[in-house]
Design a protein around this motif. Structure first.
Motif, PDB file in Angstrom:
ATOM      1  N   UNK A 189      41.266  22.356   3.471  1.00  0.00           N
ATOM      2  CA  UNK A 189      42.195  21.293   3.089  1.00  0.00           C
ATOM      3  C   UNK A 189      42.659  20.658   4.388  1.00  0.00           C
ATOM      4  N   UNK A 190      42.368  19.380   4.552  1.00  0.00           N
ATOM      5  CA  UNK A 190      42.693  18.657   5.787  1.00  0.00           C
ATOM      6  C   UNK A 190      42.099  19.367   7.000  1.00  0.00           C
ATOM      7  N   UNK A 191      40.909  19.936   6.835  1.00  0.00           N
ATOM      8  CA  UNK A 191      40.218  20.612   7.922  1.00  0.00           C
ATOM      9  C   UNK A 191      40.715  22.013   8.219  1.00  0.00           C
TER      10      UNK A 191
ATOM     11  N   UNK B  47      37.670  19.935   0.966  1.00  0.00           N
ATOM     12  CA  UNK B  47      36.231  19.980   1.207  1.00  0.00           C
ATOM     13  C   UNK B  47      35.765  21.423   1.311  1.00  0.00           C
ATOM     14  N   UNK B  48      34.446  21.587   1.401  1.00  0.00           N
ATOM     15  CA  UNK B  48      33.845  22.891   1.640  1.00  0.00           C
ATOM     16  C   UNK B  48      33.043  22.791   2.920  1.00  0.00           C
ATOM     17  N   UNK B  49      33.272  23.713   3.845  1.00  0.00           N
ATOM     18  CA  UNK B  49      32.523  23.749   5.103  1.00  0.00           C
ATOM     19  C   UNK B  49      31.071  24.091   4.784  1.00  0.00           C
ATOM     20  N   UNK B  50      30.149  23.226   5.181  1.00  0.00           N
ATOM     21  CA  UNK B  50      28.730  23.412   4.854  1.00  0.00           C
ATOM     22  C   UNK B  50      28.147  24.654   5.518  1.00  0.00           C
ATOM     23  N   UNK B  51      28.634  25.018   6.686  1.00  0.00           N
ATOM     24  CA  UNK B  51      28.076  26.170   7.410  1.00  0.00           C
ATOM     25  C   UNK B  51      28.589  27.503   6.873  1.00  0.00           C
TER      26      UNK B  51
ATOM     27  N   UNK C 125      34.159  20.097  -7.210  1.00  0.00           N
ATOM     28  CA  UNK C 125      34.468  18.789  -7.798  1.00  0.00           C
ATOM     29  C   UNK C 125      35.922  18.798  -8.242  1.00  0.00           C
ATOM     30  N   UNK C 126      36.681  17.828  -7.748  1.00  0.00           N
ATOM     31  CA  UNK C 126      38.081  17.690  -8.178  1.00  0.00           C
ATOM     32  C   UNK C 126      38.269  16.258  -8.663  1.00  0.00           C
ATOM     33  N   UNK C 127      38.700  16.105  -9.892  1.00  0.00           N
ATOM     34  CA  UNK C 127      38.978  14.782 -10.441  1.00  0.00           C
ATOM     35  C   UNK C 127      40.455  14.725 -10.841  1.00  0.00           C
ATOM     36  N   UNK C 128      40.965  13.494 -10.923  1.00  0.00           N
ATOM     37  CA  UNK C 128      42.374  13.295 -11.285  1.00  0.00           C
ATOM     38  C   UNK C 128      42.462  12.180 -12.313  1.00  0.00           C
ATOM     39  N   UNK C 129      43.133  12.473 -13.408  1.00  0.00           N
ATOM     40  CA  UNK C 129      43.366  11.475 -14.456  1.00  0.00           C
ATOM     41  C   UNK C 129      44.794  10.973 -14.310  1.00  0.00           C
TER      42      UNK C 129
END
Length: 179
Positions: free
Chosen positions: A104-106, A94-98, A126-130
């Protein structure tokens, strides 16, 4: 020659004003030139530092995603979570909004200094996995909110990372194993 040296007259008031005006104009030109060069330096530095942050973030993600196990995606293929050797089970990126920092895992993926003391932010992750090709596709953007026009982003098609350690499917009733 002695006559010239004996004269005690100085410069006239008009000559003094002309010299002062010329010095003021030269000072203004010098000040304007210095301000423009400083602005250009800041923009170029921000551009190079955002590109460096983008490359560093992609490398850090690639190092972790290459060995991801038990990858979970949503219906559209977007990464929900995976098992990471570095961050543990059910790791979500994720990306910290602030702060605009990559998590990664906080936990921070990069140290705070990588973000230019808060001058640079990561956004649009954006991370996608095929599952068929075992490829992650990462798209993200780094911005410098205080400097208009400075920033870096991945190409439109994103950066692909091959998963080298996917979970293998096991026969019915035995559960999945990781090689």
């Amino acid at each position: 020659m002695r006559k010239k040296l004996a004269e005690k007259s100085g410069v006239s008031l008009v000559e003094m004003l002309c010299a002062t005006i010329i010095l003021v104009l030269l000072g203004l030109l010098l000040n304007t030139g210095l301000q423009l060069s400083l602005k250009s330096y800041r923009e170029l530095r921000a551009e190079s530092e955002t590109q460096l942050l983008l490359a560093t973030a992609i490398d850090a993600l690639a190092d972790d995603l290459r060995y991801a196990r038990r990858v979970e995606t949503d219906a559209g293929g977007a990464l929900k979570s995976y098992h990471s050797d570095s961050y543990g089970k059910d790791t979500a990126i994720t990306v910290d909004a602030d702060t605009g920092q990559l998590l990664a895992a906080g936990k921070r993926v990069l140290p705070p200094g990588a973000y230019g003391k808060g001058a640079y932010h990561i956004q649009g992750l954006e991370i996608t996995y095929d599952k068929d090709t075992l490829l992650f596709t990462v798209k993200l953007e780094v911005t410098a909110p205080g400097i208009p026009g400075a920033g870096a982003k991945t190409p439109e098609e994103g950066v692909t990372i091959r998963c080298l350690n996917p979970a293998m499917t096991a026969p019915e009733g035995e559960g999945g194993t990781t090689p």
